[in-house]
Design an enzyme around this catalytic site. Structure first.
Site, PDB file in Angstrom:
ATOM      1  N   GLU A 112       0.883  -1.170   0.000  1.00 46.93           N
ATOM      2  CA  GLU A 112       0.000   0.000   0.000  1.00 46.93           C
ATOM      3  C   GLU A 112       0.906   1.201   0.000  1.00 46.93           C
ATOM      4  OE1 GLU A 112      -1.539   3.330   1.328  1.00 46.93           O
ATOM      5  OE2 GLU A 112      -1.616   2.167   3.185  1.00 46.93           O
ATOM      6  N   CYS A 150      -2.095   8.131   4.560  1.00 42.42           N
ATOM      7  CA  CYS A 150      -2.211   7.767   3.143  1.00 42.42           C
ATOM      8  C   CYS A 150      -3.570   8.186   2.597  1.00 42.42           C
ATOM      9  CB  CYS A 150      -2.033   6.260   2.963  1.00 42.42           C
ATOM     10  SG  CYS A 150      -0.527   5.600   3.690  1.00 42.42           S
TER      11      CYS A 150
END
Length: 543
Positions: free
Chosen positions: A293, A327
């Site tokens: 990720e 994120c």
């Protein structure tokens, strides 16, 4: 050996404590904050359950008070990596052979320890070392990691239960073996929960891990290693290797026993890992699993029917909680002209009340960005916007690193939908707004989809259901986690499995069974009870 078909306890999301004035949890964590702030610790490597000190140390400091030392940590090199790989290999046989319910019990115990006696320790360490407020630390370092441990155990049970059909006279079974080799877990600074989950999820499935924590989160991650040991994790299953990226990563990925990587971090680093793995394929004993990720340029898209106050709150919380160092943080927004003046005024009013400073002062909504490199990146982007002809700093913009790395929550307004901060990830408290004509809703949706290489999170706000449906279709591949009338942050384990595609990663959805599937190598077993004794088939007969 025990005999039975076992069910894990039904997982329930850990309640988030409020830390309100006068509450026992507030008093307790403040005591722990004072204790940790008053000591300096020396963090070793942990290989095969043993503390290893290399003498090559680096400092640990508070981002909001960079003159305050929390101690030092020892850094690993190729020699220690080789020792850890050997330890992981030795531990693998017994750990993989251990019944799955015993492996699950280790992490279920870790969840209970973190919910109880380790809660203040890990939360306080996350606050001091990563400059998180008590609320941000609680939902991350405590609740989300507890949820990972509990829900992953249930998902493991579910995965093992998945079995094929059997035809008459035979029994078909599916064995979910761990991978060949070890898993390399590379974890970020911004979420203590991710730091704990990346080595633990593969370990739950019978793998062993080499864990390289981010240099700016070693303090809290060290306490997680203590948590794992207290929970009964056998030596060598997870090996703790803080250090510089190349000094740890290069020898790990050069090892023939490298079985996979579980990564959260920058897109650039992940692409380098993928290339290195491809270059090394001939020497590996297996094709490695690559799970990552990476970055995001997450958006909030408002339709003209959006409610201004809800939109302003979504922008403030989505962009500026934990200094935008998520994120999933909102870093670009598309606002219709009919709403922008009102929303900007509401944002200005709310931001005037937002306090920033030492996270030990619970009146502060924001702390500092993580280090001097991040501070410089935010400051440079803000200064560039001040000089640009197609952008303007309309709110905030002040930066001060004299005591801590403080960047005021900043809103940039641009007339250029391709302006640099509309597409470049800054990972800080900077939100860029593009104001569009109300009658260009669908055209602007296309801009949103095509402006950024990332596709992690995004949100649509509005009351018009047709507009929401249109946005959902137009932005279908723009975000792996999509929110309607909410900010694009705050995914909860078991509720919103997290991950994105494009340049945001492999979308293997942490906090779901999909992630655990990546850490097993299934074997199909067919057992025939009465095997045939004649080679001939009926169709061969003459009549």
């Amino acid at each position: 050996m025990s005999h039975g078909t076992f069910n894990t306890p039904r997982p329930i999301n850990e309640p988030v404590r409020a830390y309100a004035p006068g509450s026992p949890e507030r008093a307790s964590v403040k005591t722990e904050l004072k204790r940790q702030a008053g000591e300096e610790i020396e963090v070793p490597l942990i290989i095969d359950g043993k503390e290893v000190r290399t003498g090559n140390t680096a400092p640990m400091v508070m981002p909001h008070d960079h003159g305050h030392s929390l101690g030092v940590y020892h850094q690993a090199g190729p020699k220690e990596v080789a020792q850890a790989a050997d330890a992981a290999t030795r531990a693998k046989k017994d750990w993989a052979a251990m019944p799955w319910e015993d492996r699950a019990a280790v992490f279920l115990r870790a969840a209970e320890l973190l919910a109880g006696p380790y809660r203040d320790t890990v939360n306080a360490s996350t606050m001091l070392g990563q400059s998180k407020t008590v609320h941000q630390a609680e939902i991350d370092a405590a609740c989300e990691l507890i949820d990972f441990f509990r829900f992953n155990a249930a998902y493991a049970e579910q995965l093992y239960t998945e079995q094929p059909e059997s035809s008459p006279g035979c029994w078909n079974r599916l064995e979910h073996r761990p991978l060949d080799g070890f898993v390399f877990a590379i974890t970020p600074f911004n979420f203590t929960s991710i730091a704990g989950n990346l080595p633990a999820a593969p370990a739950l499935m019978g793998n062993t891990s080499l864990w390289k924590p981010a240099s700016t989160s070693v303090h809290s991650n060290y306490y997680l290693m203590k948590l794992f040991a207290e929970a009964g994790l056998p030596d060598g299953v997870i090996n703790f290797l803080p250090g510089r990226g190349a000094q740890v990563g290069d020898p790990v990925m050069a090892d023939a026993r490298f079985g996979g990587v579980h990564f959260t971090g920058s897109t650039e680093v992940f692409r380098g890992i993928w290339k290195t793995a491809a270059d090394n394929l001939p020497k590996y004993g297996q094709y490695p699993r690559i799970v990552g990720e990476t970055g995001g340029k997450d958006f909030v898209f408002a339709h003209a029917s959006a409610e201004p106050q809800s939109l302003a709150v979504a922008l403030l919380r989505g962009a500026f909680e934990f200094q935008g160092q998520k994120c999933s943080a909102a870093s670009r927004a598309y606002i219709p002209k009919s709403l922008w003046a009102d929303v900007k005024d509401r944002l200005a009013t709310m931001l005037s009340e937002v306090q920033m400073g030492d996270v030990c002062d619970f009146k502060n909504f924001m702390g500092a960005v993580i280090d001097k490199n991040s501070f410089k990146k935010q400051k440079d982007a803000i200064e560039a916007a001040r000089k640009a002809g197609d952008a303007e700093v309309v709110l905030g913009g002040e930066c001060d690193d004299s005591v801590g790395y403080f960047v005021q929550p900043t809103v940039i307004e641009t007339t250029n939908p391709s302006y640099d901060t509309m597409s470049t990830e800054l990972f800080g408290p900077v939100l860029t707004v593009f104001v569009y004509d109300d009658n260009k809703f669908e055209e602007t949706l296309t801009l949103c989809d095509q402006t950024s290489e990332y596709a992690l999170t995004g949100a649509i706000l509005g009351k018009d259901r047709k507009a929401i449906r249109t946005a959902m279709e137009a932005l279908r591949y723009s975000a792996g986690n999509f929110y309607i009338n909410d900010k694009p942050t705050g995914a909860v384990v078991g509720q919103q499995p997290f991950g994105g595609s494009r340049a945001s990663g492999t979308n293997d959805k942490a906090g779901s069974i999909l992630n655990l599937m990546r850490w097993v190598s299934p074997r199909t077993i067919k057992e025939t009870f009465v095997p045939p004794t004649d080679w001939r088939y009926p169709f061969l007969a003459d009549s």
